[in-house]
Design a protein around this motif. Structure first.
Motif, PDB file in Angstrom:
ATOM      1  N   THR A 187      -1.514  11.800  -2.773  1.00 38.14           N
ATOM      2  CA  THR A 187      -2.080  11.121  -1.615  1.00 38.14           C
ATOM      3  C   THR A 187      -0.959  10.773  -0.650  1.00 38.14           C
ATOM      4  OG1 THR A 187      -3.631  10.127  -3.137  1.00 38.14           O
ATOM      5  CG2 THR A 187      -3.632   9.268  -0.909  1.00 38.14           C
ATOM      6  N   SER A 219       4.552   6.327  -7.232  1.00 35.17           N
ATOM      7  CA  SER A 219       4.079   5.914  -5.907  1.00 35.17           C
ATOM      8  C   SER A 219       5.249   5.386  -5.100  1.00 35.17           C
ATOM      9  CB  SER A 219       2.941   4.896  -6.039  1.00 35.17           C
ATOM     10  OG  SER A 219       3.447   3.604  -6.080  1.00 35.17           O
ATOM     11  N   ASP A 268       0.866  -1.174   0.000  1.00 35.98           N
ATOM     12  CA  ASP A 268       0.000   0.000   0.000  1.00 35.98           C
ATOM     13  C   ASP A 268       0.904   1.226   0.000  1.00 35.98           C
ATOM     14  OD1 ASP A 268       0.521  -1.389   2.395  1.00 35.98           O
ATOM     15  OD2 ASP A 268      -0.438   0.220   3.530  1.00 35.98           O
ATOM     16  N   PRO A 269       0.739   2.115  -0.964  1.00 38.60           N
ATOM     17  CA  PRO A 269       1.684   3.222  -1.107  1.00 38.60           C
ATOM     18  C   PRO A 269       1.591   4.206   0.047  1.00 38.60           C
ATOM     19  CG  PRO A 269      -0.130   3.474  -2.642  1.00 38.60           C
ATOM     20  CD  PRO A 269      -0.347   2.174  -1.940  1.00 38.60           C
ATOM     21  N   THR A 278      -0.660  11.034  -8.868  1.00 42.35           N
ATOM     22  CA  THR A 278      -1.365  10.586 -10.052  1.00 42.35           C
ATOM     23  C   THR A 278      -1.631  11.764 -10.978  1.00 42.35           C
ATOM     24  OG1 THR A 278      -2.517   9.085  -8.551  1.00 42.35           O
ATOM     25  CG2 THR A 278      -3.292   9.147 -10.833  1.00 42.35           C
ATOM     26  N   SER A 324       1.442   8.621  -3.030  1.00 47.20           N
ATOM     27  CA  SER A 324       1.309   8.392  -4.469  1.00 47.20           C
ATOM     28  C   SER A 324       0.880   9.670  -5.183  1.00 47.20           C
ATOM     29  CB  SER A 324       0.318   7.258  -4.738  1.00 47.20           C
ATOM     30  OG  SER A 324      -0.984   7.673  -4.461  1.00 47.20           O
ATOM     31  N   ASP A 340       3.324  10.503 -12.552  1.00 47.57           N
ATOM     32  CA  ASP A 340       2.727   9.417 -11.769  1.00 47.57           C
ATOM     33  C   ASP A 340       3.848   8.725 -11.024  1.00 47.57           C
ATOM     34  OD1 ASP A 340      -0.158   9.262 -12.799  1.00 47.57           O
ATOM     35  OD2 ASP A 340       1.055   9.332 -14.646  1.00 47.57           O
ATOM     36  N   ASP A 389      -5.984  12.483   0.536  1.00 46.47           N
ATOM     37  CA  ASP A 389      -5.770  13.266  -0.673  1.00 46.47           C
ATOM     38  C   ASP A 389      -5.407  14.702  -0.272  1.00 46.47           C
ATOM     39  OD1 ASP A 389      -5.729  14.491  -3.069  1.00 46.47           O
ATOM     40  OD2 ASP A 389      -7.831  14.087  -3.602  1.00 46.47           O
TER      41      ASP A 389
END
Lengths: 246, 412
Positions: A67, A31, A4-5, A10, A8, A29, A72
């Motif tokens: 995130t 992570s 689980d990052p 995006t 991250s 992008d 977020d």
């Protein structure tokens, strides 16, 4: 700490308007897996600083999402972002950036003040962290009474004391001689081995090679991601640094 | 962040720049010290003057006649216009509890045993009630019609052997030789007993107007008259009524003083309260003036603090950036800088109070006044210090709080 990052990004775009719009980051992008050790390299103007500001919750992207630990950042108010930064990010700067009038212990304890931790616990945690950095006997010294290497250890202790999701280091050896710099990189290795997630921004190859992988930035885009040294397994911390003596 | 933490951190910054912090607070120190010094002096002066005219005397009314339109102090330029009959009649007016003359006896010297000292002023012929009973430390008040005297310590102690109750003293009166009196009372203090004599600590001896003044004056004239009259009301609340009835009688044809009034001479009737107010007014004006100057000094002091805080914010841009990076909210940064400014203001105020207290003490000592500290002003001064800190710190602190951490961390 599976995959689980911790952090991250995006489709992140960051545009500055100074006359002509400048795309500091242009669709990134990335992570960072929990427990991973990542280096970011690139020439000046490639977007390293911008990336660091975004990952460090100092800034919000123009487009895309960032995130941190499942939150977020883009949607947060300035205030919430500051709180998240205090809780989840530990900063290590090239110029150490210690508070000149505070002792080493007080510098390490500083982030805990803003989290509302009481004085007794702050002292204990700061002392424990200084001990872990090998400078437990320097707690009462002011920064100007410490050597460069010791100062950077204090700064790392300050970054780790809140048990952050991510340690963000900006040229952590830039102001140190090679020998001292190597020792500081060892400290990062140890933190990595202990499970901390680390992102180092640097322009020095030998610094970047301590990481699991190197993200090469060019003109605001990720040019390529290079796997180095240790094979993927996060936290293993195998001694793969043949270029650097430590 | 807790208040204690911001106090600690701010105090650290202030201590980091001792000289600068000291110089910065000087403006406030000087302003506050000026006010405290002058207010202390004013309050001490008030205590020195008004302490004597205490509540026991606010039921007194002072009456004298002087040339019209000159309006001097109590008894100034007064003429001899009141007869003994006037005094007796005044006692019968409504709301009047007592009335007695007050007139100085011309004198050259005072003799006690073989010891003679000069005394030109301070031999006062009056009524029994003029000397308040509780101000007699030893003995009692004189009685009217008797050859008795009450003496104050300043006069009693001028002789090699102090005068005490039961001794006989002789007053040398020009043109009339010596008159003897038995001392029946020694006063507690040497301050004046009323506004006619002033309030300084001078040697004084009080004698009954009857017989001393009447006998002496009768030798010179068929119509002896007093310089002034003191009227007392039963109660401070009746003072105005007593004043009105005294005025009505004295200005009527029935009174002997009335013969002289009208034309050039004017009757002045002042109550103890009115005298208090006059003195108070003058003191208030002085205080207002000094406060005005001090406000200017405080404004300059506040600008000084604001200026140094702005410099400090700029100098510590990087520190602000670091604090924000490690999780300090805007509010925390604002609190830190505001606390620093307030501490500077309070230090200035406390320093000013201390300096002003010393200044007030020196001034009171120099003017020979009983030192009285205006404690409420000390509290006000600290309040003003906080206010100056807040006002001068608000803008710099706001600037610090809205510093962008990204710029701040890059700032050299």
């Amino acid at each position: 700490m599976a995959d689980d990052p911790a952090v991250s990004l995006t489709g992140v775009r960051k545009t500055y308007r100074v006359g002509e719009p400048v795309h500091a980051l242009d669709g990134v992008d990335l992570s960072l897996v929990d427990g991973s050790y990542t280096a970011v390299m690139g020439p000046s103007g490639s977007g390293k600083s911008t990336l660091m500001n975004l990952v460090g919750c100092l800034d919000a992207p123009t487009e895309g999402t960032v995130t941190v630990d499942g939150t977020d950042v883009t949607a947060l108010s300035d205030r919430e972002r500051t709180a998240l930064r205090g809780d989840e990010i530990g900063f290590v700067f090239q110029t150490f950036n210690l508070m000149p009038r505070l002792t080493a212990r007080e510098n390490v304890a500083l982030p805990l003040i803003f989290q509302g931790v009481d004085a007794a616990e702050r002292g204990e945690r700061a002392d424990a962290m200084l001990g872990r950095m090998g400078i437990g006997d320097r707690g009462d010294h002011r920064p100007n009474e410490l050597s460069g290497g010791q100062r950077q250890r204090v700064a790392i202790a300050r970054a780790l004391v809140t048990d952050p999701t991510l340690v963000l280091a900006d040229e952590p050896t830039g102001n140190l001689d090679t020998e001292t710099g190597a020792r500081i990189l060892d400290v990062f290795d140890e933190a990595h081995a202990a499970g901390n997630t680390i992102l180092v921004v640097t322009h020095e190859r030998h610094v970047a090679e301590r990481a699991d992988r190197i993200v090469h930035l060019l003109d605001g885009r990720i040019e390529r991601i290079e796997r180095v040294g240790r094979p993927g397994s996060a936290g293993a911390g195998g001694p793969a640094d043949d270029e650097v003596t430590g | 962040m807790r208040l204690r933490e911001s106090l600690r951190l701010s105090w650290r910054s202030i201590r980091g720049h001792k000289l600068r912090s000291t110089l910065t607070t000087l403006g406030v120190v000087i302003g506050i010290a000026a006010v405290i010094t002058f207010v202390t002096l004013g309050v001490s002066l008030e205590a020195g003057i008004l302490g004597d005219v205490d509540t026991g005397q606010t039921n007194r009314i002072y009456v004298w006649g002087s040339p019209a339109g000159e309006g001097g102090g109590p008894g100034e330029d007064a003429e001899l216009i009141f007869t003994q009959r006037d005094v007796t009649e005044l006692r019968n007016q409504s709301d009047v509890a007592a009335a007695y003359p007050w007139t100085p006896l011309p004198s050259e010297s005072l003799t006690h045993g073989n010891d003679t000292v000069p005394i030109r002023e301070g031999v006062i012929a009056t009524g029994t009630e003029y000397v308040e009973a509780d101000r007699v430390a030893d003995g009692r008040r004189f009685e009217e019609g008797e050859r008795e005297a009450v003496i104050n310590p300043a006069a009693a102690n001028r002789f090699e052997e102090n005068v005490s109750v039961g001794d006989t003293v002789a007053v040398a009166v020009p043109g009339a030789g010596e008159v003897n009196a038995t001392v029946v009372g020694v006063l507690e203090t040497s301050e004046g007993q009323g506004p006619f004599e002033g309030f300084g600590e001078d040697p004084r001896i009080y004698l009954p107007a009857d017989p001393y003044y009447l006998d002496l004056a009768s030798e010179a004239t068929d119509d002896p008259r007093y310089l002034s009259v003191v009227v007392e009301a039963d109660d401070p609340r009746d003072v105005d009524a007593a004043r009105d009835s005294a005025r009505a009688y004295l200005e009527s044809d029935a009174s002997d003083a009335g013969d002289y009034l009208g034309g050039d001479l004017e009757l002045t009737i002042q109550t103890g309260g009115e005298l208090l107010e006059q003195i108070q007014d003058i003191l208030d004006q002085v205080t207002a003036f000094v406060t005005g100057i001090a406000v200017i000094s405080l404004v300059v002091g506040a600008i000084g603090i604001a200026n140094i805080m702005l410099v400090s914010v700029t100098e510590r841009t990087r520190e602000i950036g670091v604090m924000k990076a490690v999780g300090a909210q805007n509010r925390d940064v604002l609190t830190l800088f505001l606390t620093e400014a307030v501490i500077l203001g309070v230090i200035g105020a406390v320093g000013g109070v201390a300096l002003g207290a010393v200044g007030g003490w020196a001034a009171a000592e120099y003017a020979d006044l009983p030192l009285t500290y205006p404690l409420e002003w000390f509290a006000i001064a600290v309040g003003v210090g906080i206010l100056v800190g807040v006002v001068s710190g608000l803008y710099p602190a706001w600037r610090a709080a809205r510093t962008d951490p990204i710029d701040a961390l890059r700032y050299e």
